[in-house]
Design a protein around this motif. Structure first.
Motif, PDB file in Angstrom:
ATOM      1  N   ARG A 178     -40.131  41.886 -24.282  1.00 31.79           N
ATOM      2  CA  ARG A 178     -40.310  41.418 -25.660  1.00 31.79           C
ATOM      3  C   ARG A 178     -40.468  42.616 -26.603  1.00 31.79           C
ATOM      4  O   ARG A 178     -39.924  42.629 -27.705  1.00 31.79           O
ATOM      5  N   VAL A 179     -41.184  43.620 -26.166  1.00 36.89           N
ATOM      6  CA  VAL A 179     -41.406  44.810 -26.993  1.00 36.89           C
ATOM      7  C   VAL A 179     -40.187  45.717 -26.974  1.00 36.89           C
ATOM      8  O   VAL A 179     -39.713  46.163 -28.022  1.00 36.89           O
ATOM      9  N   LEU A 180     -39.665  46.000 -25.787  1.00 37.79           N
ATOM     10  CA  LEU A 180     -38.560  46.951 -25.656  1.00 37.79           C
ATOM     11  C   LEU A 180     -37.286  46.474 -26.350  1.00 37.79           C
ATOM     12  O   LEU A 180     -36.538  47.282 -26.899  1.00 37.79           O
ATOM     13  N   ALA A 181     -37.035  45.185 -26.347  1.00 38.41           N
ATOM     14  CA  ALA A 181     -35.831  44.657 -26.991  1.00 38.41           C
ATOM     15  C   ALA A 181     -35.849  44.905 -28.490  1.00 38.41           C
ATOM     16  O   ALA A 181     -34.797  45.073 -29.109  1.00 38.41           O
ATOM     17  N   HIS A 182     -37.038  44.954 -29.087  1.00 35.23           N
ATOM     18  CA  HIS A 182     -37.147  45.150 -30.526  1.00 35.23           C
ATOM     19  C   HIS A 182     -37.385  46.614 -30.918  1.00 35.23           C
ATOM     20  O   HIS A 182     -37.298  46.954 -32.090  1.00 35.23           O
ATOM     21  N   THR A 237     -49.084  51.775 -20.490  1.00 38.14           N
ATOM     22  CA  THR A 237     -49.978  52.492 -21.406  1.00 38.14           C
ATOM     23  C   THR A 237     -49.267  53.525 -22.277  1.00 38.14           C
ATOM     24  O   THR A 237     -49.697  53.760 -23.400  1.00 38.14           O
ATOM     25  N   GLN A 238     -48.202  54.136 -21.768  1.00 40.78           N
ATOM     26  CA  GLN A 238     -47.564  55.209 -22.515  1.00 40.78           C
ATOM     27  C   GLN A 238     -46.247  54.825 -23.178  1.00 40.78           C
ATOM     28  O   GLN A 238     -45.734  55.573 -24.003  1.00 40.78           O
ATOM     29  N   VAL A 239     -45.698  53.664 -22.824  1.00 38.54           N
ATOM     30  CA  VAL A 239     -44.449  53.227 -23.449  1.00 38.54           C
ATOM     31  C   VAL A 239     -44.653  51.902 -24.187  1.00 38.54           C
ATOM     32  O   VAL A 239     -44.514  51.826 -25.400  1.00 38.54           O
ATOM     33  N   VAL A 240     -44.991  50.862 -23.443  1.00 36.06           N
ATOM     34  CA  VAL A 240     -45.041  49.516 -24.022  1.00 36.06           C
ATOM     35  C   VAL A 240     -46.164  49.375 -25.050  1.00 36.06           C
ATOM     36  O   VAL A 240     -45.926  48.914 -26.176  1.00 36.06           O
ATOM     37  N   ALA A 241     -47.386  49.772 -24.702  1.00 41.11           N
ATOM     38  CA  ALA A 241     -48.524  49.594 -25.621  1.00 41.11           C
ATOM     39  C   ALA A 241     -48.336  50.360 -26.938  1.00 41.11           C
ATOM     40  O   ALA A 241     -48.547  49.792 -28.015  1.00 41.11           O
ATOM     41  N   PRO A 242     -47.928  51.635 -26.909  1.00 37.45           N
ATOM     42  CA  PRO A 242     -47.721  52.330 -28.188  1.00 37.45           C
ATOM     43  C   PRO A 242     -46.588  51.723 -29.027  1.00 37.45           C
ATOM     44  O   PRO A 242     -46.699  51.645 -30.247  1.00 37.45           O
ATOM     45  N   LEU A 243     -45.512  51.299 -28.374  1.00 37.09           N
ATOM     46  CA  LEU A 243     -44.415  50.670 -29.121  1.00 37.09           C
ATOM     47  C   LEU A 243     -44.864  49.342 -29.724  1.00 37.09           C
ATOM     48  O   LEU A 243     -44.505  49.014 -30.855  1.00 37.09           O
TER      49      LEU A 243
END
Length: 151
Positions: free
Chosen positions: A16-20, A115-121
C-alpha cells in the motif's frame, strides 16, 4: 508492526505504501540497507490491463479502458519470492517493489525493510497528505444565509 501481524498483512501494508511512493524515494531508502543477493524470476516488463467498472456498484460490468502497468518478480538467494506491480511504465520501480516484497518475507530482513523503508515512506506520505489538507482548508469558504426578520 506487532508480532501477531501475519506475513500477508505485512506485505499488504508495505505494498500500500510502496505503490504510492516514488521510484527515487524507494531507491534512496534501499541504498541505505544491506540488500541481499537476488535474481529476476520474471524480467521487469510493461503491459496493459483492462479496467472494468459497474454503474452504481451493482450494474452489469463493462470495460472502461486499458491502463499501462509494470510488473516484476525476484527471488532472494534464501528462497523468498517477491512480486511488484505498479501503474505506469516504470519497470525498475516494479523490480524495487518486488525486492521489498521478498525481503519482507525474510525473517532476517523484515525489520530493516519495515523500519527503514516502509515506515519512513508512510510518514512522508502522511505529512504530504496533511500539508495538502491544510492548503485546501486555507481556501475554504463558509457560506451562510442571513434571515432578515420574521416575515
Amino acid at each position: 508492526m506487532d508480532g501477531e501481524t501475519t506475513i500477508q498483512d505485512r506485505r499488504r501494508a508495505a505494498m500500500r505504501v510502496l505503490a504510492h511512493a516514488s521510484h527515487a524515494d524507494i531507491r534512496a531508502r534501499l541504498n541505505d540497507l544491506a540488500v541481499p543477493e537476488y535474481r529476476d524470476l520474471r524480467p521487469a516488463e510493461n503491459g496493459l490491463v483492462m479496467l472494468r467498472g459497474r454503474i452504481g456498484g451493482d450494474g452489469a460490468p463493462f470495460n472502461v479502458g486499458e491502463a499501462t502497468v509494470s510488473r516484476a518478480a525476484v527471488r532472494l538467494e534464501s528462497g523468498e519470492v517477491g512480486f511488484g506491480y505498479v501503474l505506469g511504465r516504470d519497470a525498475d520501480k516494479a523490480r524495487l517493489i518486488a525486492l521489498c516484497d521478498a525481503m519482507i518475507q525474510s525473517s532476517s530482513h523484515v525489520r530493516s525493510i519495515e523500519t527503514q523503508v516502509v515506515a519512513p515512506l508512510q510518514a512522508q506520505m502522511r505529512a504530504s497528505r496533511a500539508h495538502r489538507a491544510e492548503q485546501a482548508a486555507a481556501t475554504r469558504v463558509d457560506f451562510y444565509t442571513m434571515v432578515r426578520g420574521e416575515g
